[in-house]
Enzyme design. Structure first.
Site, PDB file in Angstrom:
ATOM      1  N   ASP A  77      18.167 -12.429  -4.066  1.00  0.00           N
ATOM      2  CA  ASP A  77      17.429 -12.478  -2.796  1.00  0.00           C
ATOM      3  C   ASP A  77      17.728 -13.759  -2.011  1.00  0.00           C
ATOM      4  OD1 ASP A  77      16.231 -14.181  -4.535  1.00  0.00           O
ATOM      5  OD2 ASP A  77      14.176 -13.537  -4.136  1.00  0.00           O
ATOM      6  N   HIS A 297      44.705 -24.954   0.461  1.00  0.00           N
ATOM      7  CA  HIS A 297      43.265 -24.827   0.736  1.00  0.00           C
ATOM      8  C   HIS A 297      42.480 -24.910  -0.581  1.00  0.00           C
ATOM      9  CE1 HIS A 297      43.739 -22.789   4.961  1.00  0.00           C
ATOM     10  NE2 HIS A 297      44.020 -24.076   4.966  1.00  0.00           N
ATOM     11  N   ASP A 315      40.620 -33.073   3.221  1.00  0.00           N
ATOM     12  CA  ASP A 315      40.654 -32.321   4.483  1.00  0.00           C
ATOM     13  C   ASP A 315      39.240 -31.816   4.734  1.00  0.00           C
ATOM     14  OD1 ASP A 315      40.934 -30.387   6.477  1.00  0.00           O
ATOM     15  OD2 ASP A 315      42.765 -29.543   5.643  1.00  0.00           O
ATOM     16  N   ASP A 326      38.497 -31.208  12.281  1.00  0.00           N
ATOM     17  CA  ASP A 326      39.422 -30.844  11.202  1.00  0.00           C
ATOM     18  C   ASP A 326      40.335 -32.050  10.983  1.00  0.00           C
ATOM     19  OD1 ASP A 326      40.945 -29.525   9.361  1.00  0.00           O
ATOM     20  OD2 ASP A 326      41.793 -28.060  10.751  1.00  0.00           O
ATOM     21  N   HIS A 407      53.560 -24.774   5.783  1.00  0.00           N
ATOM     22  CA  HIS A 407      52.550 -24.249   6.722  1.00  0.00           C
ATOM     23  C   HIS A 407      52.865 -24.679   8.146  1.00  0.00           C
ATOM     24  CE1 HIS A 407      50.728 -28.274   6.960  1.00  0.00           C
ATOM     25  NE2 HIS A 407      50.685 -28.320   5.645  1.00  0.00           N
ATOM     26  N   HIS A 411      46.768 -26.034  15.394  1.00  0.00           N
ATOM     27  CA  HIS A 411      45.883 -24.931  15.801  1.00  0.00           C
ATOM     28  C   HIS A 411      44.771 -25.487  16.671  1.00  0.00           C
ATOM     29  CE1 HIS A 411      42.820 -26.125  12.788  1.00  0.00           C
ATOM     30  NE2 HIS A 411      43.827 -26.328  11.968  1.00  0.00           N
ATOM     31  N   HIS A 418      39.763 -22.698  13.056  1.00  0.00           N
ATOM     32  CA  HIS A 418      40.990 -22.129  13.624  1.00  0.00           C
ATOM     33  C   HIS A 418      40.524 -21.372  14.853  1.00  0.00           C
ATOM     34  CE1 HIS A 418      42.611 -22.291   9.254  1.00  0.00           C
ATOM     35  NE2 HIS A 418      42.750 -23.439   9.870  1.00  0.00           N
ATOM     36  N   GLU A 435      49.164 -31.444  12.166  1.00  0.00           N
ATOM     37  CA  GLU A 435      48.923 -31.648  10.738  1.00  0.00           C
ATOM     38  C   GLU A 435      50.128 -31.330   9.859  1.00  0.00           C
ATOM     39  OE1 GLU A 435      46.444 -28.622   8.845  1.00  0.00           O
ATOM     40  OE2 GLU A 435      45.936 -27.848  10.818  1.00  0.00           O
ATOM     41  N   TYR A 439      54.285 -31.288   0.171  1.00  0.00           N
ATOM     42  CA  TYR A 439      53.589 -31.061  -1.105  1.00  0.00           C
ATOM     43  C   TYR A 439      54.650 -30.775  -2.159  1.00  0.00           C
ATOM     44  CZ  TYR A 439      50.431 -29.956   2.711  1.00  0.00           C
ATOM     45  OH  TYR A 439      49.738 -30.002   3.883  1.00  0.00           O
ATOM     46  N   ARG A 456      49.129 -34.722   3.437  1.00  0.00           N
ATOM     47  CA  ARG A 456      48.888 -34.098   4.747  1.00  0.00           C
ATOM     48  C   ARG A 456      48.169 -35.145   5.588  1.00  0.00           C
ATOM     49  NH1 ARG A 456      47.037 -29.447   3.356  1.00  0.00           N
ATOM     50  NH2 ARG A 456      44.765 -29.525   3.537  1.00  0.00           N
ATOM     51  N   GLU A 458      46.245 -35.101   9.188  1.00  0.00           N
ATOM     52  CA  GLU A 458      45.795 -34.145  10.200  1.00  0.00           C
ATOM     53  C   GLU A 458      44.860 -34.844  11.174  1.00  0.00           C
ATOM     54  OE1 GLU A 458      43.466 -30.804   8.731  1.00  0.00           O
ATOM     55  OE2 GLU A 458      43.902 -29.697  10.569  1.00  0.00           O
TER      56      GLU A 458
END
Ligand code: GLY
Ligand code: MN
Ligand code: MN
Length: 503
Positions: A77, A297, A315, A326, A407, A411, A418, A435, A439, A456, A458
């Protein structure tokens, strides 16, 4: 709070129940008078203006229909914290579930009024409001959301509007993932009743367009155009979300020590978000040390003790009144980049700078990726990680992506991380990320000295006619600046919590 309600007999129990019910009956009115809300939400004029802008772009003799986001169940619930559908929020400012908005291109005769928009919202319910807080109801919707006329969800079924008279009925296709709460006029009912009213045939959709006036694409085209270019009021909130996120990175840089857990670091960022009254994270926070940072991610954030010598990729974006930042920083856990880490970091930094240098209104989005990829790919050849910049030397056959930079680089951000927006030509007042990343997971074909280096960087940029404005600059990006900041003391250094032991 501890209530010691001792019910001596059945009569007492009845009295107690009666008191609870009376409290519930009055709760709606009482709560709505005392609930405090931030005064820097977008104003109803903003949303009304957005409905005007939509109307101006709609085809003649059309109606646009938007549904609120569904409530999502977490378990049993308990539901997830409700998050409004960004299109619905943009158009209404309404933050409650179970609602539908109709925007007409031309005024329609509704009852005894000429109207160009209508909203159906949840009915008031004293008992529900006792638990979950005040609902706007139709009076609140008219007053606070600035609609001339509002109805309640249960009114929708009998609402007599002939959709066949429109040349176009614009809406987003359904995902068929809404729970039926069995409460009359809930989102499930609104959608089913709407499908019936417009003659929606879900079985046909995947194969061919509907044969009638249903249009499932135009609305998205318009929404991308509208939401992709930010208005001043939106920029205020977006900049706040970005600054909060950047301060989170700064504070964590000071607090970072080997032995801390990924979850703890996530908690410090999110503590900073909350300290500045950001309601949520704009997306699940990504905090990955070493190998984990190579998962684009990665949201487990599980590693109990980050290691001396690792890089940690963070990130995270605060969501402030609906708008999300972001921002990614990658830093050495022990405060000093190793030689290999330096080389990869500087390459990513140069790639980001190259894209930022050419970023301005009028250029193609794809030019930004190309600017970053040219630097990364050539740099990786020079470091011996790629043989050449020929695709066969860079593409991983299993994923079909560039092996170490798999990648895209940019964006839109806004109500979605996004965000909706066009991806052809940059326009002034778009807000985008740049960004790039590299890797190199253990087991990759690179020499093992490069293994488990994830980087990364960004940042969030406002596009202008002349160039772009770095909005997330409160968090340092240069290697030397990061190292200098990490050498500083942190207020979190003094936070010591008790050992739990076996209690
Ligand atoms: N935080 C997700 C992304 O950078 O796109
Ligand atoms: Mn991003
Ligand atoms: Mn990100």
């Amino acid at each position: 709070m501890d209530f010691d309600v001792k019910l001596q007999n059945f009569e007492d129990m009845l009295k107690h129940l009666l008191t609870l019910l009376m409290t519930a009956a009055f709760a709606g009115t009482a709560f709505s008078q005392v609930l405090q809300k931030p005064d820097d939400y977008l104003k109803s004029e903003f949303h009304k203006n957005r409905r005007e802008a939509l109307r101006a772009e709609m085809p003649d003799n059309s109606v646009a229909v938007f549904f609120a986001n569904p409530v999502r169940n977490r378990a049993n619930d308990v539901n997830y914290v409700y998050h409004q559908d960004p299109n619905f929020y943009y158009m209404t400012g309404h933050r409650e579930p179970h609602a539908v908005l109709l925007v007409f291109k031309e005024q329609q005769q509704i009852r005894d009024e000429r109207l160009d928009e209508l909203i159906f919202v949840r009915s008031r319910n004293a008992l529900a409001e006792l638990y979950d807080g005040a609902r706007l109801g139709k009076e609140g919707a008219m007053e606070q959301l600035d609609f001339k006329l509002a109805f309640e969800g249960p009114d929708f079924e009998a609402f007599n509007l002939d959709f066949s008279k429109f040349d176009k009925v614009l809406f987003y296709d359904f995902q068929d993932d809404v729970r039926n709460t069995r409460e009359e006029g809930d989102l499930y009912d609104l959608i089913e009743q709407f499908k019936e009213k417009v003659g929606y045939k879900s079985d046909d959709l995947a194969i061919e367009p509907q044969s009638n006036n249903i249009d499932l694409t135009t609305l998205n085209t318009i929404m991308k155009r509208l939401r992709g270019v930010k208005l001043e009021e939106e920029l205020v909130l977006l900049k706040k979300a970005i600054n909060i996120s950047a301060v989170g990175q700064v504070e964590v840089m000071k607090a970072m020590k080997p032995g801390m857990s990924e979850t703890e670091i996530q908690g410090l960022h999110e503590y900073v978000f909350k300290k500045y009254q950001a309601e949520y994270e704009g997306y699940p926070s990504i905090v990955g040390a070493g190998h984990n940072g190579c998962v684009l991610h990665y949201i487990d954030n599980y590693k109990p003790a980050i290691q001396d010598g690792e890089l940690i990729l963070m990130d995270l974006g605060a969501e402030y009144h609906g708008y999300t930042a972001d921002v990614t920083r990658t830093i050495p856990v022990n405060g000093k980049f190793s030689e290999e880490q330096k080389q990869i970091y500087d390459l990513v930094y140069e790639a980001q700078e190259a894209a930022a240098r050419i970023c301005k209104a009028g250029i193609e989005f794809s030019a930004l990726y190309q600017a970053t990829a040219d630097i990364v790919n050539q740099g990786l050849v020079e470091l011996g990680l790629y043989k050449s910049t020929n695709p066969e030397d860079m593409v991983d056959p299993e994923t079909g992506r560039n092996r170490y930079y798999p990648h895209g680089c940019c964006h839109h951000i806004g109500l979605d991380v996004h965000d909706k927006g066009d991806y052809d030509i940059l326009k002034a007042n778009m807000v985008i990320t740049i960004e790039p990343g590299i890797y190199i997971p253990a087991g990759s074909p690179a020499d093992p000295r490069w293994w488990d280096i994830p980087v990364r960087i960004e940042d969030d940029y406002l596009i202008t006619e002349e160039g772009c404005e770095l909005l997330s600059g409160m968090a340092p990006r240069k290697r030397e600046e990061i190292e200098a900041l990490m050498a500083q003391d942190s207020p979190f250094d003094d936070v010591v919590l008790p050992e739990l032991g076996n209690r």
